[in-house]
Each structure stands twice: as structure tokens, then as C-alpha cells.
Enzyme design. Sequence first.
Site, short mmCIF file in Angstrom:
data_model
loop_
_atom_site.label_atom_id
_atom_site.label_comp_id
_atom_site.label_asym_id
_atom_site.label_seq_id
_atom_site.Cartn_x
_atom_site.Cartn_y
_atom_site.Cartn_z
N TYR A 1 0.86 -1.18 0.00
CA TYR A 1 0.00 0.00 0.00
C TYR A 1 0.89 1.23 0.00
CZ TYR A 1 -3.50 3.42 1.59
OH TYR A 1 -4.32 4.51 1.70
N ASP B 1 9.28 2.97 -0.10
CA ASP B 1 8.21 3.60 0.67
C ASP B 1 8.43 3.21 2.13
OD1 ASP B 1 5.97 4.40 1.97
OD2 ASP B 1 4.54 3.59 0.51
N LYS C 1 4.05 9.05 8.77
CA LYS C 1 3.78 8.47 10.09
C LYS C 1 4.74 8.99 11.17
CE LYS C 1 0.83 5.06 8.21
NZ LYS C 1 0.85 4.20 7.07
#
Length: 429
Positions: free
Chosen positions: A144, A239, A267
Site C-alpha cells: 500500500y 516507501d 507516520k
Amino acid sequence: MKTEHSRELFIRAKKVIPGGVNSPVRACKSVGCDPLFVSSAKGCMVTDADGNSYIDFVGSWGPMILGHAHPDVLEAIAETAPLGTSFGAPTPLEVELAELVCDSVPSLEKVRFVNSGTEATMSAVRLARGFTGRNIVVKFDGCYHGHADSFLVKAGSGVITLGIPGSPGVPEGIVKNTLSIPYNNPEELEKTLRAKADDIACVIVEPVAGNMGVVVPDMKFLQTLRAVTAELGIVLIFDEVITGFRLALGGAQERFDILPDLTCLGKIIGGGLPVGAYGGKQEIMDQVAPDGPVYQAGTLSGNPLAMAAGLAMLKVVRKPGFYTELEEKSTWFAGELARIAAGADVPTVLNRIGSMMTCFFTDGPVTDFTSAMQANTERYGRHFRQMLAGGVWLAPSQFEAAFISAAHDRTHLEKMLTLTESSFKKMVV
Ligand SMILES: *Cc1c(COP(=O)(O)O)cnc(C)c1O
């Protein structure tokens, strides 16, 4: 367990917010219950609108590596807010954070701040396309990378949890330029890259997959990925929105000693405020406007409150011993969890690296999307509800990670283990 306030809030929310939530997995659909609304959190505990408290293993889906409401982060926000909350001009704080981020993450020479992980990946891909003059993006099934159009092809996270095969609203032309191939399969990867080399702008990968549940990469897979992309002039994007500042100060790239061309962060980097970042080699980053022609901008990018929170967080994790201590605690915990799982009647597989892990309700090894999909989600749902009733907050999906933070102490972890043991026993196989 009283839930009347959460129930009332959910009814009100559903009238004005799609599904009653601002991010799909929060609706808890796949675990068969309604969402609890959180009023506050401190350390590793979250408290819902009815006053129930839980030991939290979601950590806001990754950011809270220090636990909630860490005093240094709160103090930084409190000191910064009275000075004004947004200027739309460069600030001293963003320079300081950029210096610390480049110093912490091995492959970063320059970094640009944005407001979310999605913005970071979306911008990194545009940059890779601009830099190479090619169009195709290669990604891996079950990874994702946020919700930008090109990434929703065979994506992980909520896309798997809700069983959405792709997404309406993503044009055919974009799907055509995204190739999704199996994770952890170096042969298939090399074949794909060589076949279309002249058209591939970049490969984007979660260097440890966290969004089909935790899937640890085979070193041969990552090494092939690095070697072949370098040979073919394809930009390699890590990522590290979950793994950055999680698996080591310098993320997965430090832990595995493999350096990508571009890195996406999110995050943890914001200490719980909305921050994302992308960065990498100077030669590529210099293509970004205003130095170069690849456009990317943001009214609130580098927001002073967010920068202050990120700086406070980074200063704590950079202290000597931070990651060693987190690693030791996580290793002990995972060892105990594996022992409990091995003694249970219900078959499970524990995938873990550092302080991120997933316990899959399946009996085979989980190494890619296909094997992750073998997990029994009905059993996970039951486990989730039993843990919640006992005071442990897990991710409301089988295909997510559980995170350990610096704020989890032995007592919290032992309580979680005891509950897990009794939850496994209650499973009728
Ligand atoms: C969470 C996540 C994103 C998206 O970040 P948002 O801040 O939710 O937009 C991208 N990539 C990975 C690996 C993620 O885990």
C-alpha cells in the site's frame, strides 16, 4: 463494557461523514463490530468516549513510537503554537528538521516536506517520471502506498480489508501505466523489469511490507531489486512511511544496508502530526520546482507545529540505545507470543521484524499477497473482539501490523500475552 457514547457518535457521524469515518478501516467492518470513538490517549493506553481504556497496539497505525502524548512532543507543540501556526513562508524549524532527517536516513541528500504519506509517494512517482521521461510504475501486490490513483491497483491496507479489487474513479489510462507483480519473487521481478525497461520510470516497494500484514522481504528479492533497477536506469523508491524511524533510525535501508534512489517518509516523522516527506539523491531532487521543472507544492507544507512535533520526536529516538531497547523488548515479546501460538489449537503464523508484527490465522508461511490471503479473517475478527473486550486494542483488520512503542512496559505486554493465550483457547477450530 459500556459503548453508548460511541454508538451515539457513530449514528451522528454516519449522517455527515461517509461510513461515519475519515479513513475506511476505522469503521471496523471486517472485524464485525462498530468503531469505538477515542477521547484521549497517554503512553500506550487509549480511552474511548465511554471511559473504557485499552492497551494500544495500533499506535495511530504507526506514528506513535514514543507512545501517545509524549511530554517532549507536547512541550514542543505548546511552545510553538503561540508563535503562530502557519505562515506560508520558510521557517527555522523546517531547516532544522530537514538537516536531522537527512543526517538520520542514509540515502537522503535532500528532502521535501509534505503533509501525508500519500502526498510523499504521489510526488516521488511524479519526480521519477519527470527524471526518467518514462511512464510505467512497478509496484507489488498487497503493498500500500497511499490512495493516489496509480497505487490502487492490487493494493494492500483497506483495499484488501474491504475486498476492493481496484477502485472506480481510477481511469483506465492510469491503470495501464501501473504494473503490479508478486512480492518476494526475484525471478518474476527481473523478468518484468527487463521486458519493459525502456518504459519503466520507477519501482516502488515497501522494504518490509506492512499493509498485507507484516511480510519480511527475502534479502535476495531486495538485492535483485537494487541491482537490476540500477543497471536499467529505473528509479528505486523505498516507501518507508511505516519502516522509517521504526526498524532503525535510518529505517529499513539502514537495517538491510540497501540504498534506494528516493525514499518516502510519513507516520513517525511528524510525531503524531500530519507530516510526510520524500527525498533522495541530489541529482534527482534537483528536478523538483523551483530548482527543476517537476512541480510539487503545499500551502501547509513544513507547518511549524508539525515540524516542532517531528523535531521533538526525532531528538528522542536519536538518543543512544533507543532502538536497541525497543528491539530487545520486541524480541522478548514476540518470543513469548510465538510460544503461546505454538501451544494453541488454532493455527497461526507470526511474522515479525523489530517492533512491527502480524499474527496471521493460517498454517502456511506468509511471504506474499497470495499467502496472506489464506488467512482466516473470520477468526481474526473473533480474536479482535475478544482482545478488545479484555482491554487490548488491535488493528481492526488481519492485514495490518501491531506496533510496540517505547511506552509499552513489561506489565502491558504480559497482560496482552495472557489475554492472547485465553483468546486462542476460546477459538473453536
Ligand atoms: C500509511 C502508508 C501510506 C500513506 O500514508 P498516509 O499518511 O495515510 O497518506 C503510504 N505508504 C505506506 C507504506 C503506508 O503504510
